[in-house]
Enzyme design. Sequence first.
Site, PDB file in Angstrom:
ATOM      1  N   HIS A 180      36.020  36.065  34.453  1.00 49.40           N
ATOM      2  CA  HIS A 180      34.666  36.345  34.964  1.00 49.40           C
ATOM      3  C   HIS A 180      33.807  36.548  33.721  1.00 49.40           C
ATOM      4  CE1 HIS A 180      31.726  38.752  37.488  1.00 49.40           C
ATOM      5  NE2 HIS A 180      31.471  39.226  36.292  1.00 49.40           N
ATOM      6  N   ASN A 207      41.030  42.550  42.325  1.00 47.39           N
ATOM      7  CA  ASN A 207      40.200  43.763  42.370  1.00 47.39           C
ATOM      8  C   ASN A 207      40.277  44.457  43.734  1.00 47.39           C
ATOM      9  OD1 ASN A 207      38.650  41.795  43.688  1.00 47.39           O
ATOM     10  ND2 ASN A 207      36.698  42.558  42.908  1.00 47.39           N
ATOM     11  N   ASN A 242      27.293  38.101  42.024  1.00 53.21           N
ATOM     12  CA  ASN A 242      27.556  38.028  40.584  1.00 53.21           C
ATOM     13  C   ASN A 242      28.427  36.818  40.285  1.00 53.21           C
ATOM     14  OD1 ASN A 242      26.214  40.426  40.230  1.00 53.21           O
ATOM     15  ND2 ASN A 242      28.045  41.654  39.884  1.00 53.21           N
ATOM     16  N   ASP A 295      34.815  32.122  45.566  1.00 50.65           N
ATOM     17  CA  ASP A 295      34.453  33.520  45.290  1.00 50.65           C
ATOM     18  C   ASP A 295      34.120  34.247  46.599  1.00 50.65           C
ATOM     19  OD1 ASP A 295      34.184  35.841  43.882  1.00 50.65           O
ATOM     20  OD2 ASP A 295      32.301  35.308  42.901  1.00 50.65           O
ATOM     21  N   ARG A 335      40.555  41.636  49.928  1.00 46.85           N
ATOM     22  CA  ARG A 335      40.265  43.064  50.204  1.00 46.85           C
ATOM     23  C   ARG A 335      41.441  43.899  50.709  1.00 46.85           C
ATOM     24  NH1 ARG A 335      36.148  42.252  46.966  1.00 46.85           N
ATOM     25  NH2 ARG A 335      34.183  41.653  47.960  1.00 46.85           N
ATOM     26  N   GLY A 365      28.102  39.652  46.415  1.00 44.58           N
ATOM     27  CA  GLY A 365      29.154  38.793  46.956  1.00 44.58           C
ATOM     28  C   GLY A 365      28.788  38.202  48.293  1.00 44.58           C
TER      29      GLY A 365
HETATM   30  O1  DOR Z   1      29.689  38.650  43.632  1.00 50.83           O
HETATM   31  C1  DOR Z   1      30.792  39.041  43.285  1.00 50.83           C
HETATM   32  N1  DOR Z   1      31.594  39.695  44.137  1.00 50.83           N
HETATM   33  N2  DOR Z   1      31.193  38.817  42.036  1.00 50.83           N
HETATM   34  C2  DOR Z   1      32.321  39.366  41.553  1.00 50.83           C
HETATM   35  O2  DOR Z   1      32.632  39.134  40.411  1.00 50.83           O
HETATM   36  C3  DOR Z   1      33.145  40.255  42.384  1.00 50.83           C
HETATM   37  C4  DOR Z   1      32.952  39.964  43.809  1.00 50.83           C
HETATM   38  C5  DOR Z   1      33.486  41.041  44.708  1.00 50.83           C
HETATM   39  O3  DOR Z   1      34.645  41.471  44.516  1.00 50.83           O
HETATM   40  O4  DOR Z   1      32.777  41.444  45.628  1.00 50.83           O
HETATM   41 ZN    ZN Z   2      33.484  37.200  39.255  1.00 52.10          ZN
HETATM   42 ZN    ZN Z   3      35.161  36.969  42.425  1.00 51.80          ZN
END
Ligand code: DOR
Ligand code: ZN
Ligand code: ZN
Length: 391
Positions: free
Chosen positions: A139, A52, A238, A265, A22, A284
Site C-alpha cells: 500500500h 488488517n 484510500n 480493494d 473483515r 473504502g
Molecule cells: O480505502 C481503503 N480501505 N484503503 C485501505 O488501504 C484500507 C481499506 C480498509 O481496510 O478499509
Molecule cells: Zn491500501
Molecule cells: Zn485494501
Amino acid sequence: EVIDADGQVALPGFVDLHTHLREPGREDTETIATGSAAAALGGYTAVFAMANTDPVADNAVIVEHVWRRGREVGLVDVHPVGAVTVGLKGEKLAELGTMARSQADVRVFSDDGHCVADPLIMRRALEYTKALDGVIAQHAEEPRLTVNAQAHEGERAARLGLAGWPAAAEESIVARDCLLAKQTGARLHVCHVSTAGTVDVLRWAKERGTKVSAEVTPHHLLLTDERLATYDPVNKVNPPLRTESDVQVLREALAEGVVDCVATDHAPHAPQDKDCEWSAARPGMLGLQTALSIVVETLVRPGLLDWRGVARVMSEKPAEIAGLPDQGRPLAVGEPATLVLVDPTARWTVRGAELASIAGNTPFEGMELPGVVRTTMLRGRVTVSEGKVQS
Ligand code: DOR
Ligand code: ZN
Ligand code: ZN
C-alpha cells in the site's frame, strides 16, 4: 445438468489479489461466508484476504483460521494475506516464514491499510519474501505526506476545506520500493495504483528489469474527485479518487500492461462508519460484485480491451502474480472447470442493499452497468447459477 451458455462469454474464474473480508473482528460488516458469496457472484474463484483484521493476520494461527474458514464455506479459494510487520505497526517483521510454512501456504504479504514505510524494514521484508518465493503487496503511501489527508490534493479538496493527499505520497514510495526490489532481486506488487505519475514510475522500473507488478481498482478506473462535490463519504477511499486525466492514464496503462491487473480493494464498512461527517468516515468501498461490470464499462466498451484482455487482467495476471498454478488459465482436457460465464450485453442496476455483502457501501448505487455474471464454477462445482449462490 445442462448449462445454456448461448451468447455468453466463458472466462477463467476471476482472481482478486485484494479483498478485505473483515473476519476476524468486524463480522458486523463482512464475514468470510458473506464475502465469499459476493466474490462468487462477481465471478471470482479465488480471493486474497487482506491482513488488517482484528486481530491482525500476522501469525500462523490467524492465517490458518482464515484459510480453514474459507475452505468450510467453499465458494471461492480464500487465500490469507500475511501481515509484513507485527500488528501492522511497521516496527518489527512478522514471522513470514512461519506463515508461509503453515497450512495456509501464505505467499502474499501486505500491511495494507498501512504502508511498510521504513526503508530498512521494507528491504529486509523483500529479502525474506524472495527467499520464500513470495511477494510483497505494498500500500504505497508515504505517511508523512498524508497526515490527516482526506481527499486528492487539488482544487476540489481545497474548496471543501479537506486536507490533501498528494500524488507524490504514492509515487515516492513506489519509486523507492522499485529501487529496493531491483537491488534485492525480490518481487514487488504495487496495490491500487491511483496516479498518472505512478504509471510513469512503473514503466521506468519495468524497462530496467525490476520484478514489479501493479493493480488498479475498478473505482479508480471510473470515478474522479468530482465526486467530492456530493460530500458523501461513500466516495471516501484510500488512496483517494483522483482526476479525469489520472483515470484516462490508468485505463490505458491497464490495456497496455504497464498496470498488470484489476484488484477490487473490496472494503466493507458499517453504516455508522459511512453515514457521518466526511472526516470521521472510514475509507473504502465494496467492489467484488461490481468489478467485472466496471471493467466492461471503462475498457471493453470504449475498445481498450477485448474479452481476451479481460481474462488477462481479471484472472491470468493476478493468478500469476500470486503463484496460483490451478487458476487463471485455460482448462486442460478433462479438468474440472474453474470458470465464469458472463452475459456481455445484459445490463443490471446496482443496489447496495441487494449485494451479498453485509455492508452496503457502494459508490455505484443506482448505476446501470453492462456485463452480468450468470454462472461461476470452482473445480467443477457450480457456485453461482443464474446469478444465485449455490450453497
Ligand atoms: O480505502 C481503503 N480501505 N484503503 C485501505 O488501504 C484500507 C481499506 C480498509 O481496510 O478499509
Ligand atoms: Zn491500501
Ligand atoms: Zn485494501
